[in-house]
Write a protein that holds these residues in place. Structure first.
Motif, mmCIF file in Angstrom:
data_model
loop_
_atom_site.group_PDB
_atom_site.id
_atom_site.type_symbol
_atom_site.label_atom_id
_atom_site.label_comp_id
_atom_site.label_asym_id
_atom_site.label_seq_id
_atom_site.Cartn_x
_atom_site.Cartn_y
_atom_site.Cartn_z
ATOM 1 N N TYR A 113 -1.995 -7.497 0.096
ATOM 2 C CA TYR A 113 -2.707 -7.000 0.707
ATOM 3 C C TYR A 113 -2.800 -6.259 2.335
ATOM 4 O O TYR A 113 -2.267 -6.520 2.446
ATOM 5 C CB TYR A 113 -3.997 -8.119 1.981
ATOM 6 C CG TYR A 113 -3.991 -9.284 -0.204
ATOM 7 C CD1 TYR A 113 -5.808 -9.086 -0.279
ATOM 8 C CD2 TYR A 113 -3.383 -9.990 -0.526
ATOM 9 C CE1 TYR A 113 -6.035 -10.215 -1.859
ATOM 10 C CE2 TYR A 113 -3.984 -11.002 -1.616
ATOM 11 C CZ TYR A 113 -4.713 -10.923 -2.229
ATOM 12 O OH TYR A 113 -4.906 -12.019 -2.975
ATOM 13 N N THR A 114 -3.850 -5.305 2.586
ATOM 14 C CA THR A 114 -3.825 -4.764 3.527
ATOM 15 C C THR A 114 -5.542 -4.481 3.995
ATOM 16 O O THR A 114 -5.912 -4.352 3.438
ATOM 17 C CB THR A 114 -3.106 -2.774 3.353
ATOM 18 O OG1 THR A 114 -1.798 -3.018 3.199
ATOM 19 C CG2 THR A 114 -3.357 -2.231 4.813
ATOM 20 N N VAL A 115 -5.444 -5.242 5.445
ATOM 21 C CA VAL A 115 -6.650 -5.059 5.448
ATOM 22 C C VAL A 115 -6.780 -3.477 6.273
ATOM 23 O O VAL A 115 -6.353 -3.235 7.488
ATOM 24 C CB VAL A 115 -6.682 -6.153 6.472
ATOM 25 C CG1 VAL A 115 -8.441 -6.680 7.204
ATOM 26 C CG2 VAL A 115 -6.004 -7.185 6.337
ATOM 27 N N VAL A 116 -8.087 -2.784 5.570
ATOM 28 C CA VAL A 116 -8.465 -1.553 5.918
ATOM 29 C C VAL A 116 -9.895 -1.262 6.551
ATOM 30 O O VAL A 116 -10.654 -2.696 6.653
ATOM 31 C CB VAL A 116 -8.618 -0.504 4.497
ATOM 32 C CG1 VAL A 116 -7.383 -0.753 4.119
ATOM 33 C CG2 VAL A 116 -10.012 -1.570 3.318
ATOM 34 N N ASN A 117 -10.488 -0.159 7.240
ATOM 35 C CA ASN A 117 -10.824 -0.548 8.071
ATOM 36 C C ASN A 117 -12.437 0.266 7.130
ATOM 37 O O ASN A 117 -12.993 0.991 7.463
ATOM 38 C CB ASN A 117 -11.111 0.824 8.654
ATOM 39 C CG ASN A 117 -10.253 0.550 10.190
ATOM 40 O OD1 ASN A 117 -10.349 -0.902 10.984
ATOM 41 N ND2 ASN A 117 -9.861 1.319 10.771
ATOM 42 N N SER B 297 -1.980 3.458 -4.100
ATOM 43 C CA SER B 297 -2.468 3.275 -2.854
ATOM 44 C C SER B 297 -1.956 3.677 -2.158
ATOM 45 O O SER B 297 -0.340 4.225 -1.761
ATOM 46 C CB SER B 297 -2.651 2.085 -2.307
ATOM 47 O OG SER B 297 -1.436 0.447 -2.418
ATOM 48 N N VAL B 298 -2.513 4.235 -0.942
ATOM 49 C CA VAL B 298 -1.550 3.964 0.945
ATOM 50 C C VAL B 298 -2.959 3.586 1.956
ATOM 51 O O VAL B 298 -3.030 3.841 1.211
ATOM 52 C CB VAL B 298 -0.696 6.092 0.451
ATOM 53 C CG1 VAL B 298 -2.474 6.788 0.765
ATOM 54 C CG2 VAL B 298 0.027 5.942 2.517
ATOM 55 N N VAL B 299 -2.091 2.944 2.778
ATOM 56 C CA VAL B 299 -2.966 2.375 3.903
ATOM 57 C C VAL B 299 -2.073 3.244 4.675
ATOM 58 O O VAL B 299 -0.926 2.795 5.235
ATOM 59 C CB VAL B 299 -3.599 1.284 4.051
ATOM 60 C CG1 VAL B 299 -4.504 1.547 5.473
ATOM 61 C CG2 VAL B 299 -3.642 1.249 2.778
ATOM 62 N N PHE C 181 -10.825 9.326 -0.423
ATOM 63 C CA PHE C 181 -10.134 9.050 0.550
ATOM 64 C C PHE C 181 -10.323 8.827 1.913
ATOM 65 O O PHE C 181 -11.571 10.204 2.102
ATOM 66 C CB PHE C 181 -8.640 9.902 0.509
ATOM 67 C CG PHE C 181 -7.475 9.785 0.688
ATOM 68 C CD1 PHE C 181 -6.241 9.632 0.389
ATOM 69 C CD2 PHE C 181 -7.578 9.931 2.672
ATOM 70 C CE1 PHE C 181 -5.182 8.988 0.560
ATOM 71 C CE2 PHE C 181 -6.007 9.654 3.165
ATOM 72 C CZ PHE C 181 -5.283 9.576 2.468
ATOM 73 N N TYR C 182 -9.964 7.975 2.820
ATOM 74 C CA TYR C 182 -10.813 8.108 3.747
ATOM 75 C C TYR C 182 -10.311 8.332 5.306
ATOM 76 O O TYR C 182 -8.627 7.728 5.569
ATOM 77 C CB TYR C 182 -11.434 6.270 3.765
ATOM 78 C CG TYR C 182 -12.267 5.801 2.820
ATOM 79 C CD1 TYR C 182 -13.479 6.100 3.488
ATOM 80 C CD2 TYR C 182 -11.721 6.454 1.580
ATOM 81 C CE1 TYR C 182 -15.537 5.499 2.520
ATOM 82 C CE2 TYR C 182 -13.009 5.563 0.637
ATOM 83 C CZ TYR C 182 -14.570 4.958 0.675
ATOM 84 O OH TYR C 182 -15.614 5.089 -0.140
ATOM 85 N N PHE C 183 -10.360 8.552 5.985
ATOM 86 C CA PHE C 183 -10.466 8.333 7.877
ATOM 87 C C PHE C 183 -10.853 7.772 8.630
ATOM 88 O O PHE C 183 -11.892 8.111 9.021
ATOM 89 C CB PHE C 183 -9.520 10.185 8.162
ATOM 90 C CG PHE C 183 -8.984 10.763 7.181
ATOM 91 C CD1 PHE C 183 -7.249 10.618 7.842
ATOM 92 C CD2 PHE C 183 -9.190 11.448 6.551
ATOM 93 C CE1 PHE C 183 -6.603 11.678 6.951
ATOM 94 C CE2 PHE C 183 -7.989 12.386 5.438
ATOM 95 C CZ PHE C 183 -7.196 12.366 5.849
ATOM 96 N N ASN C 184 -10.707 6.633 8.644
ATOM 97 C CA ASN C 184 -11.526 5.518 8.980
ATOM 98 C C ASN C 184 -11.284 4.797 10.634
ATOM 99 O O ASN C 184 -10.372 4.262 10.449
ATOM 100 C CB ASN C 184 -11.931 4.592 8.670
ATOM 101 C CG ASN C 184 -13.579 4.502 7.297
ATOM 102 O OD1 ASN C 184 -13.343 6.264 7.733
ATOM 103 N ND2 ASN C 184 -13.958 4.372 6.903
ATOM 104 N N GLN D 268 -7.577 4.888 10.991
ATOM 105 C CA GLN D 268 -5.820 4.732 9.474
ATOM 106 C C GLN D 268 -6.975 5.530 8.202
ATOM 107 O O GLN D 268 -7.793 6.932 8.366
ATOM 108 C CB GLN D 268 -6.962 3.132 8.886
ATOM 109 C CG GLN D 268 -6.458 2.105 9.383
ATOM 110 C CD GLN D 268 -7.137 0.757 9.104
ATOM 111 O OE1 GLN D 268 -7.878 1.075 7.966
ATOM 112 N NE2 GLN D 268 -6.363 -0.161 9.407
ATOM 113 N N ALA D 269 -5.932 5.803 7.437
ATOM 114 C CA ALA D 269 -6.123 6.739 6.047
ATOM 115 C C ALA D 269 -5.130 6.088 5.194
ATOM 116 O O ALA D 269 -4.875 4.897 4.841
ATOM 117 C CB ALA D 269 -5.066 7.795 6.217
#
Ligand SMILES: [Zn+2]
Length: 766
Positions: A270-274, A208-210, A125-128, A131-132
């Motif tokens: 798709y979700t574009v993530v950091n 998933s979650v963004v 799990f990222y906080f970038n 974004q989470a």
């Protein structure tokens, strides 16, 4: 003891073991996940998971769910608060009564904290950058599936459930999850609650979650079972590039539906993530890296790879990590299917061949050796073998069965097994049943044994229009020799006029005779590269231009500008067969050789450059040239002939380099080593009939007697003590293990019966 008793004991044991592993004792039916992701700067989440489940055994009275690192505040079972333990990343509680497999139970787990990331940096799990988001597998955690880093669950590849996500965000944020969007509503604190629903049973690792500032770019595709919305979520600043980059997703869906049957879900997304290190195939909500928002081939095939996972991995999931090739090998194969569907068969084939070259040269060096596709170790689950050799296998299966049978069977695989988990054996047996071809030998050759089979023509002859060909099987990276081989051989009258026939054989080799409409000049195995065996082939027409065969480590420089030639090169990644004595004591490379077929027009003459590199197989220490060793080039016109040394212009060193051959001819070319012998001068060595090399030697020495009448080798220490006496039995050379020899000088005596032919000094230096 009798049989009945054994069975009873087994039953009891199974039940007890089952109860001790929490993952094997629960079938989760549905997750209701209420997760607050408003505290992104603090990198914390808090949540309530309501899990509906059934026991997998009768008389169950204790249950456990995976949850890593996060803190559990309380647990309710069927609505009542219960005591719990949270140790070793498992939340356990005991119930006051027993439950049976027909019962539907409910666990409600309240938790909060800083969610975990995989120690490798990939997964969790990222906080970038505001974004989470999660990435559903971890490279290093065990198990790799990684739902437990953000909610309590049964975290494995087999327990599939449906989901409702209720994600709380601050008002300016959007939450995207897998599944279909249901609603967004304000809560009492002025935040927003986003409700998403997955109605198809899926494993935890693809949920998933963004959360972040997200906008939506919409496409849609008219699928086989109706309209499929395609939602791309990205940062507002990325809308324009996402609109361009994702424009081919409808085409991807069309290509895959055409190949594998209906898209298994109601939405594609798709979700574009950091994130900049790859993508993750979360169901209906692929996590896509923000550095791949382009139309380049690598971005587009990444996009296609992840989308194909909706079939391979998400709908039908590998049952264990050891079956990972069933997810990743197929998805890598699907990259090529996309290229083939978009750009045509030849472009697709080139894509597959690039993959193949990488598999042949790098899978074993990246993964610590040649390993079978099935049963990979934890650290090789996401290794090169699984992806690249996995794709090679699927392409070969397609070639083995033929397109119509192959694609029909794969469609059935999905229509009959949607939303389940399967293992390698189940796939093998399913395909065997549906295709009517027993695929046991094929899976043995490609899946259950390490390395790659290699098929070569070992004999070819014609009598009028009748051609007889013998195919011999060998192997790169293993010893296994497979059965039920089906190999195409193309017979050529000219580059344009050829006929292809199938040869089927078991074991090492097979011979067949064919009546052709012409007198065949030459034959090529698997001319269309339908099998990903240990070769890479390519061909060009040369009209005076210099031509690099980059995947074959080979270049041709025409010496005439007016005449042309057709040149076909097979780069073989195995040791060439020797057929007779090794020429003059030269050791053949065990790594690779070239087979050249060519048709020259007029006075064509081609100077050819062959690259020698030890980096092809750095893991292989058998054939390692050393400083001062001489690299030679060997040639034979036909594979049934002995090798001869040919003249080269030599730009070779023991480390690598290349050799020029003045006038390329059809036939086979290979490198060999003449081991440096400091005991003899080079001139002496060249004239010696009996040779000892390398000399000095370390752990192994080759004693070469050629066509002298030597019958025995005797080795004496320098003070006259006999160390070995070896009878040769007509062999032209013999390798002697000198591991037990002490350092020092020895005398090797070459004997005919009891008469001395020659003697030579041998130095052992360790
Ligand atoms: Zn993948």
């Amino acid at each position: 003891m009798n049989k009945t008793l054994i069975i009873l004991l087994l039953l009891v044991t199974t039940t007890l073991l089952g109860q001790t592993n929490h993952r094997d004792s629960i079938d989760v039916l549905h997750y209701n996940l209420h997760i607050d992701i408003t505290q992104i700067p603090q990198t914390t989440i808090s949540g309530k998971a309501i899990i509906e489940f059934s026991p997998l055994f009768n008389y169950s009275d204790n249950f456990g769910f995976d949850l890593q690192k996060l803190t559990v505040d309380s647990v309710k079972f069927n609505g009542n608060v219960v005591d719990f333990q949270h140790t070793n990343d498992v939340v356990r509680f005991v119930t006051t009564q027993n439950y049976n497999v027909t019962d539907t139970l409910s666990a409600e787990i309240y938790y909060q904290g800083v969610p975990a990331k995989d120690p490798s940096g990939w997964g969790g799990f990222y906080f970038n950058s505001g974004q989470a988001f999660n990435l559903g597998v971890g490279m290093r955690v065990n198990p790799h599936v990684y739902g437990r880093c953000w909610y309590p669950c049964i975290d494995n590849f087999t327990d599939k459930a449906t989901y409702d996500f209720y994600i709380t965000t601050i008002p300016s944020h959007t939450a995207t999850c897998g599944g279909v969007f249901q609603s967004v509503a304000p809560d009492a604190n002025g935040n927003k609650v986003w409700h998403w629903k997955i109605e198809q049973p899926v494993a935890t690792y693809i949920t998933s979650v963004v959360v972040g500032e997200l906008e939506k770019v919409e496409f849609s595709y008219q699928g086989l079972n109706g309209q499929i919305p395609i939602d791309i979520y990205c940062k507002p600043s990325q809308v324009s590039s996402a609109t361009t980059a994702f424009a081919d997703v409808p085409l991807m869906l069309q290509i895959y539906e055409n190949a594998f049957g209906p898209y298994p879900y109601p939405r594609a997304g798709y979700t574009v993530v950091n994130f900049n290190s790859g993508a993750m195939e979360h169901v209906m909500n692929i996590a896509y890296p923000n550095d791949a928002l382009t139309t380049s081939l690598s971005s587009q095939t990444l996009m296609a790879h992840e989308l194909s996972h909706m079939w391979f991995g998400n709908s039908v999931t590998c049952a264990t990590a050891e079956d990972m090739w069933m997810n990743e090998g197929w998805a890598t194969f699907c990259e090529g299917i996309f290229v083939e569907g978009r750009d045509g068969y030849e472009e697709g084939k080139n894509y597959f061949l690039d993959n193949h070259r990488y598999a042949l040269t790098s899978a074993h060096t990246n993964d610590g050796g040649f390993i079978p596709l099935y049963g990979v170790s934890h650290e090789n689950t996401y290794g090169t073998t699984v992806y690249k050799k996995g794709a090679d296998f699927v392409r070969s299966l397609r070639g083995y069965l033929g397109d119509s049978v192959f694609f029909a069977a794969v469609k059935l695989w999905f229509s009959e097994n949607a939303h389940t988990s399967k293992n390698t054996y189940q796939l093998r047996d399913f395909l065997t049943e549906k295709t009517g071809t027993d695929l046991t030998p094929f899976f043995d050759t490609w899946i259950f044994n390490s390395g790659f089979p290699h098929y070569a023509i070992s004999n070819f002859s014609t009598e009028g229009n009748q051609a007889t060909v013998e195919i011999t099987q060998s192997r790169l990276g293993g010893r296994y020799i497979g059965n039920a081989n089906k190999v195409n051989v193309s017979f050529f009258q000219s580059p344009e006029v050829y006929e292809t026939h199938l040869i089927e054989f078991d074991g090492k080799s097979g011979t067949s005779t064919f009546n052709l409409p012409f007198n065949a000049k030459y034959a090529i195995v698997d001319y269309n590269s339908l099998l990903a065996d240990a070769t890479i082939k390519n061909e060009y027409m040369l009209y005076g231009q210099q031509q690099s065969f980059s995947s074959q480590s080979f270049i041709v420089y025409p010496q005439t500008t007016t005449d042309s030639a057709w040149i076909h090169v097979t780069y073989n990644f195995v040791k060439p067969e020797e057929h007779g004595q090794i020429f003059d004591g030269i050791e053949l490379t065990p790594h690779y050789y070239w087979t050249i077929n060519m048709e020259s027009y007029g006075n064509f003459r081609g100077r050819a450059r062959f690259n020698h590199t030890t980096s092809q197989n750095p893991a292989d220490s058998v054939w390692k040239p050393e400083p001062n060793d001489r690299i030679e080039m060997l040639y034979r016109a036909l594979p049934s002939q002995p090798w001869t040394k040919i003249d080269i212009q030599n730009y070779l060193s023991w480390m690598g380099g290349y050799a020029f051959v003045d006038s390329l001819r059809p036939g086979e070319y290979a490198f060999g080593i003449w081991r440096y012998d400091s005991v003899s001068t080079p001139a002496q060595l060249e004239n010696q009939k009996c040779k000892v090399f390398p000399n000095p030697a370390k752990n192994r020495v080759t004693v070469f007697v050629g066509n002298t009448n030597c019958t025995e080798i005797e080795i004496f220490s320098i003070n006259g003590l006999q160390i070995e006496k070896i009878t040769l039995d007509n062999a032209t050379y013999i390798e002697i293990d000198t591991n037990n020899y002490k350092e020092g000088a020895y005398i090797v005596r070459f004997m005919n019966k009891s008469a001395l032919i020659e003697s030579r000094k041998l130095i052992i230096a360790k």
